[in-house]
Design an enzyme around this catalytic site. Structure first.
Site, PDB file in Angstrom:
ATOM      1  N   ARG A 113       0.891  -1.174   0.000  1.00 40.66           N
ATOM      2  CA  ARG A 113       0.000   0.000   0.000  1.00 40.66           C
ATOM      3  C   ARG A 113       0.921   1.214   0.000  1.00 40.66           C
ATOM      4  NH1 ARG A 113      -5.302   1.169   3.533  1.00 40.66           N
ATOM      5  NH2 ARG A 113      -6.059  -0.110   1.808  1.00 40.66           N
ATOM      6  N   HIS A 140      -7.345   0.813  -6.489  1.00 37.87           N
ATOM      7  CA  HIS A 140      -7.516  -0.096  -5.332  1.00 37.87           C
ATOM      8  C   HIS A 140      -8.161  -1.387  -5.870  1.00 37.87           C
ATOM      9  CE1 HIS A 140      -7.658  -1.439  -1.344  1.00 37.87           C
ATOM     10  NE2 HIS A 140      -8.491  -0.582  -0.781  1.00 37.87           N
ATOM     11  N   GLN A 143      -9.950  -4.048  -3.590  1.00 35.66           N
ATOM     12  CA  GLN A 143     -11.244  -3.573  -3.103  1.00 35.66           C
ATOM     13  C   GLN A 143     -12.321  -3.826  -4.165  1.00 35.66           C
ATOM     14  OE1 GLN A 143     -12.059  -1.991   0.006  1.00 35.66           O
ATOM     15  NE2 GLN A 143     -14.054  -2.536  -0.769  1.00 35.66           N
ATOM     16  N   ASP A 235     -17.313   6.631  -1.002  1.00 31.71           N
ATOM     17  CA  ASP A 235     -16.053   6.507  -0.262  1.00 31.71           C
ATOM     18  C   ASP A 235     -15.841   7.831   0.477  1.00 31.71           C
ATOM     19  OD1 ASP A 235     -13.509   5.798   0.636  1.00 31.71           O
ATOM     20  OD2 ASP A 235     -12.523   6.078  -1.311  1.00 31.71           O
ATOM     21  N   CYS A 275     -16.347   1.217   0.830  1.00 31.94           N
ATOM     22  CA  CYS A 275     -15.142   0.397   1.046  1.00 31.94           C
ATOM     23  C   CYS A 275     -14.689   0.408   2.499  1.00 31.94           C
ATOM     24  CB  CYS A 275     -14.020   0.881   0.139  1.00 31.94           C
ATOM     25  SG  CYS A 275     -13.605   2.617   0.414  1.00 31.94           S
ATOM     26  N   ARG A 303     -13.209  -8.878   1.184  1.00 30.99           N
ATOM     27  CA  ARG A 303     -11.813  -8.554   0.889  1.00 30.99           C
ATOM     28  C   ARG A 303     -10.946  -9.814   1.039  1.00 30.99           C
ATOM     29  NH1 ARG A 303      -9.764  -3.470   1.283  1.00 30.99           N
ATOM     30  NH2 ARG A 303      -7.918  -4.528   0.460  1.00 30.99           N
TER      31      ARG A 303
HETATM   32  N1   CP Z   1     -11.087  -0.567   2.423  1.00 30.06           N
HETATM   33  C1   CP Z   1      -9.803  -0.581   2.832  1.00 30.06           C
HETATM   34  O1   CP Z   1      -8.851  -0.701   2.055  1.00 30.06           O
HETATM   35  O2   CP Z   1      -9.656  -0.532   4.196  1.00 30.06           O
HETATM   36  P1   CP Z   1      -8.296  -0.305   4.977  1.00 30.06           P
HETATM   37  O3   CP Z   1      -7.808   1.078   4.670  1.00 30.06           O
HETATM   38  O4   CP Z   1      -8.676  -0.479   6.437  1.00 30.06           O
HETATM   39  O5   CP Z   1      -7.304  -1.339   4.544  1.00 30.06           O
HETATM   40  N1  NVA Z   2      -9.917   6.535  -1.005  1.00 33.03           N
HETATM   41  C1  NVA Z   2      -9.484   6.081   0.287  1.00 33.03           C
HETATM   42  C2  NVA Z   2      -9.681   4.597   0.410  1.00 33.03           C
HETATM   43  C3  NVA Z   2      -9.308   4.012   1.753  1.00 33.03           C
HETATM   44  C4  NVA Z   2      -9.517   2.540   1.792  1.00 33.03           C
HETATM   45  C5  NVA Z   2      -8.024   6.470   0.490  1.00 33.03           C
HETATM   46  O1  NVA Z   2      -7.235   6.361  -0.457  1.00 33.03           O
HETATM   47  O2  NVA Z   2      -7.675   6.892   1.598  1.00 33.03           O
END
Ligand code: CP
Ligand code: NVA
Length: 317
Positions: A113, A140, A143, A235, A275, A303
């Site tokens: 990430r 993502h 997701q 989101d 999400c 997930r």
């Molecule tokens: N939806 C998602 O990616 O959650 P986290 O940020 O908790 O991993």
């Molecule tokens: N759009 C959000 C998603 C978190 C799972 C971010 O990037 O923070």
């Protein structure tokens, strides 16, 4: 049926999953069928990745991605290591390429990430083990796979289903739009001016929809956008890394809150998706988030099942 699906997911064997569009709709659909089978028959896949190691690099916070990937690896007989950039040398300037080369000597796969999408591409180029995208600023994909699995469970099919994303044209919106049109779903994106999806991703989605027959629409007014919706998705308004814009975003996105009134413009059995993490009474009213239409915790569980299908397909020897 499932044997054929496993054959179709062979396209991922030894490969990276950086974005959905790198694979065919047939492969993505097969991954969803495999994830569905893995959810129903957990014991069938026990030991499938016996002794294999996944490194999980986090340069941003996470609850679901971290825990679901680790649980997925353990359920498949392997092991996962949480690698926080705060504690690694990448946090002190070691390059992502050197990190990728070093980790390739210890591990069988990497999930990361991170911030820019070019950073995950650099890692994937340097590493000689599969690299899986656990979120970048652009995409993502894991997701979106979980979301497609959730829609498949509820509807049993994709064609003829309308999914409307209301809010920020961000990483989650990008992957969802691409995934939806790949599956032939009707997809509408409703964003305020200035927060539209990235042009290059819209172009890709248009191209895919012309091949799959998906109806792709961009409608600024959220009440118009959700007419005929089977699913409304939102989101957060401020993604990780955008904290300085939070105050302006609260104002700009206010008319885009998913609440009971907005839901009343959609189909009577319309479901609400997110999400997570969610901010009640910002992008979604508490009533919708916690109400009967909400399928957010089904998505969150999925997930893990979707990622088991990805890990199995990419890493099985
Ligand atoms: N939806 C998602 O990616 O959650 P986290 O940020 O908790 O991993
Ligand atoms: N759009 C959000 C998603 C978190 C799972 C971010 O990037 O923070």
């Amino acid at each position: 049926m499932i044997t054929t699906d496993i054959q179709k997911t062979q396209a991922l064997k030894g490969k990276d999953l950086l974005k959905l569009v790198d694979y065919t709709p047939e492969t993505i659909e097969a991954l969803i069928h495999l994830a569905d089978d893995m959810k129903k028959n957990r014991e069938k896949y026990f030991d499938a990745l016996k002794g294999q190691l996944l490194g999980m690099i986090f340069e941003k916070h996470s609850t679901r991605t971290r825990v679901s990937f680790e649980a997925a690896m353990i359920q498949l007989g392997g092991h996962a290591m949480f690698l926080s950039s705060n504690d690694m040398q990448i946090g002190r300037g070691e390059t992502i390429e050197d990190t990728g080369k070093v980790l390739s000597g210890y591990l069988d796969g990497i999930m990361i990430r991170t911030h820019s999408h070019s950073r995950i591409e650099a890692l994937a180029e340097a590493a000689n083990i599969p690299v899986i995208n656990g979120l970048t600023d652009l995409y993502h994909p894991c997701q979106a796979l979980a979301d497609l699995l959730t829609i498949y469970e509820i509807k049993g099919e994709f064609k003829g289903t309308k999914l409307v994303y209301v809010g920020d044209g961000n990483n989650v919106a990008h992957s969802l739009m691409i995934g939806a049109v790949m599956m032939g779903m009707d997809f509408t994106l409703s964003t305020p001016a200035g927060y539209e999806a990235a042009t290059q991703i819209v172009e890709i989605a248009k191209e895919i929809s012309s091949q799959t027959g998906a109806k792709l629409e961009f409608v600024e007014n959220p009440q118009e956008a959700v007419q005929g919706a089977d699913f409304i998705y939102t989101d957060v308004w401020t993604s990780m890394g955008q904290e300085e814009e939070a105050e302006a975003r609260l104002k700009d996105f206010a008319p885009y809150q998913v609440n009971e009134q907005l839901l009343s413009f959609a189909n009577p059995d319309c479901k609400f998706m997110h999400c997570l993490p969610a901010h009640r009474d910002e992008e979604v009213s508490a009533g919708v988030m916690d109400g009967d239409a909400s399928v957010v915790f089904q998505q969150a569980e999925n997930r893990m099942h979707a990622q088991k299908a990805v890990l199995y397909s990419a890493m099985k020897k």
